[in-house]
Design an enzyme around this catalytic site. Sequence first.
Site, short mmCIF file in Angstrom:
data_model
loop_
_atom_site.label_atom_id
_atom_site.label_comp_id
_atom_site.label_asym_id
_atom_site.label_seq_id
_atom_site.Cartn_x
_atom_site.Cartn_y
_atom_site.Cartn_z
N SER A 1 -7.86 -18.46 11.23
CA SER A 1 -8.26 -17.17 11.79
C SER A 1 -8.95 -17.38 13.12
O SER A 1 -9.50 -18.45 13.41
CB SER A 1 -9.21 -16.45 10.83
OG SER A 1 -8.58 -16.15 9.60
N SER B 1 -7.50 -5.55 8.98
CA SER B 1 -6.34 -6.42 8.73
C SER B 1 -5.04 -5.80 9.21
O SER B 1 -3.95 -6.17 8.76
CB SER B 1 -6.23 -6.77 7.24
OG SER B 1 -7.36 -7.49 6.82
N GLU C 1 -7.37 -4.50 1.36
CA GLU C 1 -7.52 -5.84 1.92
C GLU C 1 -7.99 -6.85 0.86
O GLU C 1 -8.49 -7.92 1.20
CB GLU C 1 -8.48 -5.80 3.10
CG GLU C 1 -8.00 -4.90 4.22
CD GLU C 1 -9.02 -4.73 5.32
OE1 GLU C 1 -9.25 -5.70 6.06
OE2 GLU C 1 -9.59 -3.63 5.44
#
Length: 377
Positions: free
Chosen positions: A345, A201, A24
């Site tokens: 997000s 993720s 990530e």
Amino acid sequence: MSEFSKDEKSKPRVAVVFGGRSSEHAISCVTAANVLQAIDRDKYDVVPVGITTSGHWVLESGDPDRLSITDGKLPEVDVTAAPVLFGADRELVVSEPDQVPSTLGEVDVVFPLLHGPWGEDGTLQGLLEMSDIRYVGSGVLSSAVGMDKHYMKVVFAAAGLEVGPYVVIRDRDWLRDPAACRSAVEALGFPVFVKPARGGSSLGISKVSSAGELDAAIAEARAHDPKVIVEASVKNPREIEVGVLGGLNGGLPEASVCGEIAISGGGHDFYDFETKYLPEGEEYTALSVPAELPDEVVAEIRAKALTAFDAIEAEGLARVDFFLDGDGRVVINEINTMPGFTPTSMFPRLWAASGLDYPALVDRLLTLAQTRPTGLR
């Protein structure tokens, strides 16, 4: 080094740490690009510190454009930047080849923006605790529990939260008796979700609809983590998420409004890496903030988010994810102690809809970090 150096410090110095060794890495860089832009430079002295994929700490430029996804290319920490390390008395020291090491001065707070292993899982937090440095987010134990989906579920169940059926496949289990592992998964019923137990993720996650797809999905998950968790599907689920922030001045944690994620089309039938982060995934993703839910369901989900936060003894921030099934049951999916933090997000969007915009959210987290105790607790 002069742009980060001070003869006499006049405001708190924040080291924004990002990158890291996990898969990530790129998402951590993207998160850092946005946080670096949002921090109030009139209030804080900011030092961008990158961790390369090989684990080296460097003094980064912090250029938001270079740390963003551009034309589908994922960013990474500059491996040619000057090495840095934490010295005595919380000082950040730069050590360039053929030069005398220089200090950037004492660091008051670290803002760790690393996702996944070696950053979000308690390892970095342990290093900072040993160095007596305050930092944003959860401590060692809660970070480790929040990263491991197996033990997370054990703790949630002990706290009275409903978790869905699941099977854990450890490395030794798969190597010794893969047939028994397959049988245990098949007993859950298809479809199932196969995941690295300690990842995020949506990397390495597969939706498996038949036994013939199982081995390939386990191999994909094991490429990210030798420990795999397989979760049964929830019937007709709605995916609901809630943000939680630690309370100021010793106050109780607070829950945001609820948000909902819906995925359709493009070959995506769950919230995978592409739909989360890449521009081409946006057309298949609908984020509803706040979610259209009855008041009593909102109250139940927010209360359970706070229970989950306290169950793992989280600090600072977390995003808690739930499934609302076709029968109205609220099933907890997971908690994320360092959620995605770009302005698009879900975590920042939840708090923006709750009255706390992105810069204010970053400032709130830094304020919380500066008041946390250091040393033995």
